[in-house]
Scaffold this active site. Structure first.
Site, short mmCIF file in Angstrom:
data_model
loop_
_atom_site.label_atom_id
_atom_site.label_comp_id
_atom_site.label_asym_id
_atom_site.label_seq_id
_atom_site.Cartn_x
_atom_site.Cartn_y
_atom_site.Cartn_z
N HIS A 181 0.89 -1.17 0.00
CA HIS A 181 0.00 0.00 0.00
C HIS A 181 0.92 1.22 0.00
O HIS A 181 1.61 1.46 1.00
CB HIS A 181 -0.88 -0.08 1.26
CG HIS A 181 -1.58 1.18 1.63
ND1 HIS A 181 -2.96 1.25 1.73
CD2 HIS A 181 -1.14 2.43 1.95
CE1 HIS A 181 -3.32 2.47 2.10
NE2 HIS A 181 -2.24 3.20 2.23
N ASP A 307 -10.42 -3.88 -3.12
CA ASP A 307 -10.13 -3.26 -1.83
C ASP A 307 -11.42 -3.18 -1.00
O ASP A 307 -11.72 -2.16 -0.39
CB ASP A 307 -9.48 -1.88 -1.98
CG ASP A 307 -8.93 -1.33 -0.66
OD1 ASP A 307 -8.92 -2.07 0.35
OD2 ASP A 307 -8.53 -0.15 -0.63
ZN LIG Z 1 -4.65 -0.15 1.11
#
Ligand SMILES: [Zn+2]
Length: 427
Positions: A181, A307
């Site tokens: 991320h 996500d």
């Molecule tokens: Zn993330």
């Protein structure tokens, strides 16, 4: 013997470069050859797939199932139902649970729980660092032994390049892919929306594109230095697409994924302060959306995912700055991507879209999924790419309702999901 024949569908199996009208045979939970049905008198289930696509079961490599620790948002059981109804037969769940999935016993708990209650395959990702704090490495070798398919601190980002370098080196030793991320905390600060026109106009703290790009560049350098693959999660900016494109052209082991909200919406959607438009990384500018579409079209961005980030109503129904980031996605992603990438923008064809959900994630994670080869586990998704439908969050299987796509009319969706030869969801 239990046998199923799915008849007259368009079989698209990118792993075998197959695209033809055919029947698909399943015997005892595995893809089989027609000759495997030895006794034609035995009971054979027939599924009519005329007008439908017969695809390998889809994989979503980026979901938050919230267990252990946050079962008021989602459980492994409800998240798996959401996955099945979205057309997914395999999901990879992120480690930002409580306790964090940074140790073998939590991984064992998730795998046991999934085996007991999940109707799809649930593959856990382990943490890179202890408690996702970015300071001390998690026991990466033990996590590999416990059965994680990748490591990531998703939701967080290891800021120390030196710690990240050691993580990538350990991951290489034990053969695990690294997912990241990409968020530079110094640049992003307390940013909540894309830094640009709308953040200035609305007086909300900006999350600059450079905050993502700095870490994408870091990952490119470490992938080269350590000669190991790093996969950048939820890419959102034109600069990230350019960096990944150039690095891949130069042979660097780097890749990127895209979530549907980052191409379906841009940052102007935040002007009503609806927290269902608050995600991390944030909705970006129109120019970024265009660059993402080009990155998908030319193969720079090779994986699609959701996500999926469930939050309860009481958590999202607060002022914008205080609300948690993220939206649910498992039940809208396929429809959004078919609608946007194929019908509206004509960026890729359905075979490439299916590849981005099957063979691409299977190769990245080296998992046994994403193909209709004879002998493979019979995970199959039937897709109607022309079906028009309306997303209704109150009909979703997820335990949460935080979606900006409620009421959206979409074209294309999964109509039946089969895991190990067994139908786990049908429209
Ligand atoms: Zn993330």
């Amino acid at each position: 013997m239990s046998a199923t024949i799915i008849r007259n569908g368009r079989v698209i199996d990118p792993a075998n470069k197959r695209d033809e009208i055919a029947d698909l045979v399943i015997v005892d939970g595995r893809i089989a050859d027609k000759s495997a049905i030895r006794n034609p008198k035995s009971e054979i289930e027939e599924i009519d797939a005329k007008g439908l696509i017969i695809a390998p079961g889809l994989t979503d490599i980026h979901v938050h199932l919230r267990e252990p620790g946050f079962s008021h948002k989602e459980t492994i059981e409800s998240g798996a139902h959401a996955a099945a109804s979205g057309g997914f037969t395999t999901v990879v769940c992120m480690p930002n649970t409580s306790p964090a999935a940074d140790n073998p016993s939590t991984i064992a708990w998730i795998r046991d729980r999934a085996a007991a209650v999940a109707c799809v395959n649930v593959l856990p990702a382990g943490a890179i660092s202890k408690n996702l704090a970015g300071e001390e490495l998690a026991p990466i070798g033990s996590l590999a032994q416990a059965g994680v398919v990748a490591i990531t601190d998703d939701g967080h980002c290891v800021q120390s390049h030196e710690v990240m370098r050691r993580a990538v080196e350990y991951a290489r030793m034990v053969g695990l892919p690294v997912l990241d991320h990409c968020q530079d905390y110094n640049l992003v600060g307390n940013g909540v929306v894309h830094e640009g026109y709308w953040s200035t106009l609305l007086g909300l703290s900006g999350w600059p594109a450079a905050g993502e790009e700095a870490m994408v560049m870091r990952n490119i350098l470490l992938a080269e230095l350590c000669d190991h693959h790093i996969h950048c999660q939820h890419i959102t900016t034109a600069g990230s697409v350019r960096l990944i494109r150039e690095a891949r052209a130069g042979g660097v082991k780097i890749s990127g994924e895209v979530c549907p909200h980052h191409i379906a919406l841009s940052d102007e959607a935040i002007q009503n302060f609806d927290t269902n438009y608050k995600m991390n990384p944030p909705l970006r500018s129109q120019a970024d959306v265009k660059a993402l579409l080009e990155g998908i079209a030319d193969g720079t961005l090779s994986i699609l995912c959701s996500d999926h980030a469930p939050h309860a109503d009481f958590e999202k129904e607060v002022e914008f700055d205080a609300a948690p980031f993220g939206i649910i996605g498992l039940e809208t992603e396929l429809g959004l991507f078919i609608d946007l990438l194929i019908h509206k923008h004509h960026k890729i064809d359905i075979a490439r879209l299916i590849a981005m959900y099957t063979v691409e994630p299977a190769r990245l994670l080296k998992i046994d999924a994403g193909t209709l080869s004879v002998g493979a586990r019979a995970d199959v998704t039937l897709i109607d790419q022309e079906l028009e439908w309306t997303a209704r969050v109150d009909q979703f299987q997820s335990a949460s309702r935080n979606s900006p796509f409620d009421g959206w009319k979409l074209k294309g969706r999964a109509v039946q999901t089969i895991v190990g030869g067994k139908t786990v969801w049908t429209l």
